[in-house]
Design an enzyme around this catalytic site. Structure first.
Site, short mmCIF file in Angstrom:
data_model
loop_
_atom_site.label_atom_id
_atom_site.label_comp_id
_atom_site.label_asym_id
_atom_site.label_seq_id
_atom_site.Cartn_x
_atom_site.Cartn_y
_atom_site.Cartn_z
N SER A 145 11.19 6.19 52.16
CA SER A 145 11.38 5.57 50.85
C SER A 145 11.20 6.65 49.79
O SER A 145 10.43 7.59 49.98
CB SER A 145 10.35 4.47 50.62
OG SER A 145 10.36 4.05 49.26
N TYR A 159 1.57 1.98 50.56
CA TYR A 159 2.94 1.97 51.09
C TYR A 159 3.58 3.35 50.91
O TYR A 159 4.18 3.90 51.84
CB TYR A 159 3.75 0.91 50.34
CG TYR A 159 5.24 0.94 50.59
CD1 TYR A 159 5.79 0.39 51.75
CD2 TYR A 159 6.11 1.53 49.67
CE1 TYR A 159 7.16 0.42 51.97
CE2 TYR A 159 7.48 1.56 49.87
CZ TYR A 159 8.01 1.01 51.03
OH TYR A 159 9.36 1.04 51.25
P1 NAP Z 1 13.28 -6.74 54.17
O1 NAP Z 1 14.52 -7.28 53.55
O2 NAP Z 1 11.95 -7.31 53.79
O3 NAP Z 1 13.45 -6.80 55.76
C1 NAP Z 1 12.42 -6.33 56.56
C2 NAP Z 1 12.83 -6.38 58.00
O4 NAP Z 1 11.77 -5.81 58.77
C3 NAP Z 1 13.03 -7.79 58.50
O5 NAP Z 1 14.07 -7.79 59.44
C4 NAP Z 1 11.69 -8.10 59.16
O6 NAP Z 1 11.76 -9.00 60.25
C5 NAP Z 1 11.33 -6.74 59.72
N1 NAP Z 1 9.90 -6.61 59.94
C6 NAP Z 1 8.89 -6.71 59.06
N2 NAP Z 1 7.71 -6.50 59.67
C7 NAP Z 1 8.00 -6.31 60.98
C8 NAP Z 1 7.22 -6.08 62.13
N3 NAP Z 1 5.88 -6.02 62.06
N4 NAP Z 1 7.85 -5.93 63.32
C9 NAP Z 1 9.19 -6.01 63.41
N5 NAP Z 1 9.99 -6.23 62.35
C10 NAP Z 1 9.39 -6.38 61.16
O7 NAP Z 1 13.13 -5.17 53.91
P2 NAP Z 1 14.23 -4.04 53.58
O8 NAP Z 1 14.26 -3.86 52.11
O9 NAP Z 1 15.47 -4.26 54.33
O10 NAP Z 1 13.44 -2.77 54.15
C11 NAP Z 1 13.79 -2.11 55.34
C12 NAP Z 1 13.16 -0.74 55.32
O11 NAP Z 1 13.61 -0.04 54.17
C13 NAP Z 1 11.63 -0.77 55.23
O12 NAP Z 1 11.09 0.25 56.05
C14 NAP Z 1 11.37 -0.47 53.77
O13 NAP Z 1 10.11 0.12 53.56
C15 NAP Z 1 12.51 0.48 53.47
N6 NAP Z 1 12.83 0.60 52.04
C16 NAP Z 1 13.29 -0.47 51.33
C17 NAP Z 1 13.56 -0.31 49.98
C18 NAP Z 1 14.06 -1.44 49.11
O14 NAP Z 1 14.12 -1.26 47.88
N7 NAP Z 1 14.40 -2.59 49.64
C19 NAP Z 1 13.36 0.93 49.38
C20 NAP Z 1 12.90 1.98 50.14
C21 NAP Z 1 12.64 1.81 51.48
P3 NAP Z 1 11.60 -10.60 60.02
O15 NAP Z 1 12.91 -11.00 59.43
O16 NAP Z 1 11.37 -11.17 61.37
O17 NAP Z 1 10.46 -10.77 59.08
#
Ligand code: NAP
Length: 250
Positions: A145, A159
């Site tokens: 991130s 985080y």
């Molecule tokens: P999201 O929409 O909240 O989706 C999170 C995903 O991770 C879901 O599929 C969830 O599964 C899964 N998950 C959460 N905890 C888990 C666990 N303990 N074991 C297995 N699966 C788990 O998040 P996102 O925005 O797509 O984020 C994905 C990645 O990108 C993360 O690493 C996040 O830190 C990174 N990121 C996101 C952003 C942003 O702005 N969105 C920015 C920088 C980095 P369930 O559906 O079963 O809960």
């Protein structure tokens, strides 16, 4: 039986992970869609891939639990019999707090899911892909991130620190397995429109932060998926230990 390559995407049920699963299938990968609790969402991703002529399976497993990780990779072995790619995408945030307000339970959960889970998953992948274990090589992409660079003061410094650990892990693992046929890279998404912000109690965060992004808009999960699929692909055959910002200039 298909000999198409297989990728495991942790957290493939929603957000960036789901976009990676869909794009990977379109680009010829067979896909293991991991989820923690959103079974319906994971099965919807599998259904969309299958309807489009691809191959995918949903695999439950909490990457914050070592036994679940072992079981998840065993399920991939049973279903596909090979592994060529891992996207360490599963990750969590938490409610905005200052460091002096954080309880140990919060910090340990953050590090267990975001850092320990990614390292354990990578270890399982290396045991299957490395020439050291008679594997045919492969690629790992970690999802970091921009918080790793910016620090996320007053929101979630824990985080941000977990993602800085992912950056360092990417560099170290890349060098450790480079001669064994495995490339290891990372992406640093900026502000991306997903459910992540709502799970941190800030559902409007992506829209509200748009003016702070040089491109003046949040990114989409699909834009991050494009970068991840590039790093997974043979087009990135000489790229390892790289960390690609996907952040609209932020
Ligand atoms: P999201 O929409 O909240 O989706 C999170 C995903 O991770 C879901 O599929 C969830 O599964 C899964 N998950 C959460 N905890 C888990 C666990 N303990 N074991 C297995 N699966 C788990 O998040 P996102 O925005 O797509 O984020 C994905 C990645 O990108 C993360 O690493 C996040 O830190 C990174 N990121 C996101 C952003 C942003 O702005 N969105 C920015 C920088 C980095 P369930 O559906 O079963 O809960």
């Amino acid at each position: 039986m298909s000999d198409a390559p297989v990728v495991l995407v942790t957290g493939g049920s929603r957000g960036i992970g789901a976009a990676v699963c869909r794009l990977a299938a379109r680009q010829g990968w067979r896909v293991a869609v991991n989820y923690a609790s959103s079974r319906q969402a994971a099965e919807a991703v599998v259904a969309a891939i299958t309807e489009a002529g691809g191959e995918a399976v949903a695999i439950q497993g909490d990457v914050g639990t070592a036994a679940d990780i072992v079981a998840m990779f065993a399920a991939v072995d049973r279903h596909f019999g090979r592994l060529d790619g891992l996207v360490n995408n599963a990750g969590i945030v938490d409610y905005p707090q200052r460091v002096d307000e954080m309880a140990i339970e919060r910090i340990e959960r953050m590090l267990r899911v975001n850092v320990t889970g990614s390292i354990l998953c990578a270890g399982e992948a290396v045991r299957r892909m490395s020439s050291r274990y008679s594997g045919r090589g492969g690629a790992i992409v970690n999802v970091s991130s921009m918080a790793a660079i910016l620090g996320s003061a007053t929101q979630y410094v824990d985080y941000a620190a977990s993602k800085a650990a992912i950056d360092t892990f990417t560099i170290g693992l890349a060098r450790e397995v480079a001669a064994e046929g495995i490339r290891v890279n990372a992406v640093r998404p900026g502000i991306i429109e997903t459910d992540l912000h709502a799970s941190g109690g800030l559902p409007d965060r992506a829209r509200e932060m748009a003016p702070s992004v040089p491109m003046q808009r949040p990114g989409t999960a699909e834009e991050v998926a494009d970068a991840i699929l590039y790093l997974l692909s043979p087009s990135a055959s000489y790229v390892t230990g790289a960390i690609l910002n996907v952040s609209g200039g932020r």
